[in-house]
Design a protein around this motif. Structure first.
Motif, PDB file in Angstrom:
ATOM      1  N   ARG A  24      -2.004  -6.140   6.211  1.00 39.90           N
ATOM      2  CA  ARG A  24      -1.892  -5.378   4.867  1.00 39.90           C
ATOM      3  C   ARG A  24      -1.142  -6.119   3.755  1.00 39.90           C
ATOM      4  O   ARG A  24      -0.028  -6.610   4.191  1.00 39.90           O
ATOM      5  CB  ARG A  24      -1.679  -3.982   5.123  1.00 39.90           C
ATOM      6  CG  ARG A  24      -1.995  -3.094   4.014  1.00 39.90           C
ATOM      7  CD  ARG A  24      -1.272  -1.709   4.264  1.00 39.90           C
ATOM      8  NE  ARG A  24      -1.586  -0.836   3.284  1.00 39.90           N
ATOM      9  CZ  ARG A  24      -1.328   0.541   3.182  1.00 39.90           C
ATOM     10  NH1 ARG A  24      -0.531   1.065   4.383  1.00 39.90           N
ATOM     11  NH2 ARG A  24      -1.553   1.427   2.358  1.00 39.90           N
ATOM     12  N   GLY A  26       1.666  -6.199   0.787  1.00 40.62           N
ATOM     13  CA  GLY A  26       2.652  -5.268   0.528  1.00 40.62           C
ATOM     14  C   GLY A  26       2.408  -4.562  -0.599  1.00 40.62           C
ATOM     15  O   GLY A  26       1.438  -4.642  -1.518  1.00 40.62           O
ATOM     16  N   ARG A  27       3.270  -3.674  -1.132  1.00 44.06           N
ATOM     17  CA  ARG A  27       3.232  -2.864  -2.358  1.00 44.06           C
ATOM     18  C   ARG A  27       3.361  -3.639  -3.318  1.00 44.06           C
ATOM     19  O   ARG A  27       2.893  -3.144  -4.336  1.00 44.06           O
ATOM     20  CB  ARG A  27       4.220  -1.665  -2.166  1.00 44.06           C
ATOM     21  CG  ARG A  27       4.089  -0.372  -1.209  1.00 44.06           C
ATOM     22  CD  ARG A  27       4.954   0.558  -1.515  1.00 44.06           C
ATOM     23  NE  ARG A  27       5.226   1.063  -2.983  1.00 44.06           N
ATOM     24  CZ  ARG A  27       4.331   1.808  -3.529  1.00 44.06           C
ATOM     25  NH1 ARG A  27       3.329   2.289  -3.021  1.00 44.06           N
ATOM     26  NH2 ARG A  27       4.634   2.094  -4.670  1.00 44.06           N
ATOM     27  N   ASP A  28       3.735  -4.892  -3.304  1.00 43.19           N
ATOM     28  CA  ASP A  28       3.938  -5.499  -4.724  1.00 43.19           C
ATOM     29  C   ASP A  28       2.534  -6.239  -4.877  1.00 43.19           C
ATOM     30  O   ASP A  28       2.712  -6.904  -6.057  1.00 43.19           O
ATOM     31  CB  ASP A  28       5.235  -6.523  -4.311  1.00 43.19           C
ATOM     32  CG  ASP A  28       4.835  -7.569  -3.124  1.00 43.19           C
ATOM     33  OD1 ASP A  28       4.047  -7.072  -2.216  1.00 43.19           O
ATOM     34  OD2 ASP A  28       5.066  -8.820  -3.084  1.00 43.19           O
ATOM     35  N   ARG A  30      -0.616  -4.580  -3.666  1.00 43.12           N
ATOM     36  CA  ARG A  30      -1.938  -3.584  -3.950  1.00 43.12           C
ATOM     37  C   ARG A  30      -1.942  -2.968  -5.186  1.00 43.12           C
ATOM     38  O   ARG A  30      -1.058  -2.684  -5.989  1.00 43.12           O
ATOM     39  CB  ARG A  30      -1.509  -2.505  -2.670  1.00 43.12           C
ATOM     40  CG  ARG A  30      -1.273  -3.006  -1.217  1.00 43.12           C
ATOM     41  CD  ARG A  30      -1.460  -1.758  -0.401  1.00 43.12           C
ATOM     42  NE  ARG A  30      -0.521  -0.727  -0.455  1.00 43.12           N
ATOM     43  CZ  ARG A  30       0.490  -0.778   0.179  1.00 43.12           C
ATOM     44  NH1 ARG A  30       0.796  -1.775   1.033  1.00 43.12           N
ATOM     45  NH2 ARG A  30       1.495   0.504   0.189  1.00 43.12           N
TER      46      ARG A  30
END
Length: 207
Positions: A24, A26-28, A30
C-alpha cells in the motif's frame, strides 16, 4: 463553523494499491490523503478504500467485497458527513459479473441514492468515474475480458445518473491514467494528478 468531513469510498485505487510492488502507498501518496492536506485544517477527509470492492455485487471468489453492504456502516462511522466521494466500478469489469457499462454505472449510483436518503442526509455526493483500464490487464489475468472497452464507457452513463440524482460528477480519466505495469492501478504520479484535480471541485462543493 466546525470542521467539515469528506468520505472517500472506493476500491484499491482509493485504498492506495501500489502497482509496482503490491503493497500500500503511504499517506504521502494516496489521493484521499493528498486531498486532505490540500483542503486544509477545516476539512477532514476520511479514507474508506478496499481492494476488490464492488458497488453492489457479491464476488464469489472474495468475501466482504460488496460495497453496498458496508456503505451504511461507513456513513454512520464518519457522520456527520458533508460530502461523499464515490469512485467504484473497476472491479465490476470482471467478466464473471457479465455486466454492461450501464449496469456498472447504475450500481455505483445506487450508493449515491443511499447516501442521499439516509437519515440526517449527506448534503452532497460526488461520483467519480474511474480511470480507464488498459490492455495490460490481459497480460496478468483473463478475468477482465472486454474490460478495457467497457471501462471507457462507464463515465458517460455515470454522468447521466449523477445528473438525474442531483449529484456532482468527475471523470478521473480526464486527468489520470492507470500504470501499464498492471493496467488497473494508479501509480504515485497519478494519485497526485487526481488529488490536484479534485481539490478545487471539492472545495467548491463544500463552500
Amino acid at each position: 463553523m466546525g470542521m467539515k468531513t469528506v468520505l472517500c469510498y472506493g476500491d484499491s485505487n482509493t485504498w492506495g494499491y501500489n502497482p509496482g510492488g503490491e503493497e500500500r502507498f503511504g499517506r504521502d501518496i494516496r489521493w484521499p490523503a493528498l486531498l486532505d492536506v490540500a483542503l486544509g485544517e477545516a476539512v477532514h477527509v476520511a479514507e474508506e478504500g478496499l481492494c476488490g470492492r464492488t458497488a453492489t455485487w457479491e464476488d464469489q471468489t472474495w468475501d466482504n467485497r460488496n460495497g453496498r453492504t458496508f456503505f451504511p456502516v461507513a456513513l454512520e462511522t464518519h457522520a456527520p458527513i458533508d460530502l461523499v466521494v464515490i469512485m467504484l466500478g473497476t472491479n465490476e469489469l470482471k467478466s464473471a459479473f457479465n455486466l454492461s457499462a450501464a449496469d456498472i454505472a447504475n450500481g455505483v449510483s445506487t450508493l449515491a441514492e443511499m447516501a442521499l436518503s439516509v437519515e440526517g442526509a449527506v448534503p452532497a455526493v460526488l461520483l467519480v468515474a474511474p480511470a480507464h483500464c488498459s490492455k495490460e490487464i490481459y497480460e496478468l489475468r483473463d478475468t477482465f475480458v472486454g474490460g478495457v472497452e467497457k471501462s471507457q464507457k462507464i463515465a458517460s452513463y455515470l454522468e447521466r445518473r449523477a445528473s438525474e440524482l442531483g449529484c456532482h460528477f468527475f471523470d478521473a480519466s480526464t486527468v489520470a491514467k492507470v500504470d501499464p505495469i498492471d493496467g488497473l492501478h494508479l501509480n504515485a504520479k497519478n494519485h497526485e494528478m487526481l488529488a490536484q484535480a479534485l481539490t478545487p471541485l471539492v472545495r467548491d462543493i463544500l463552500a
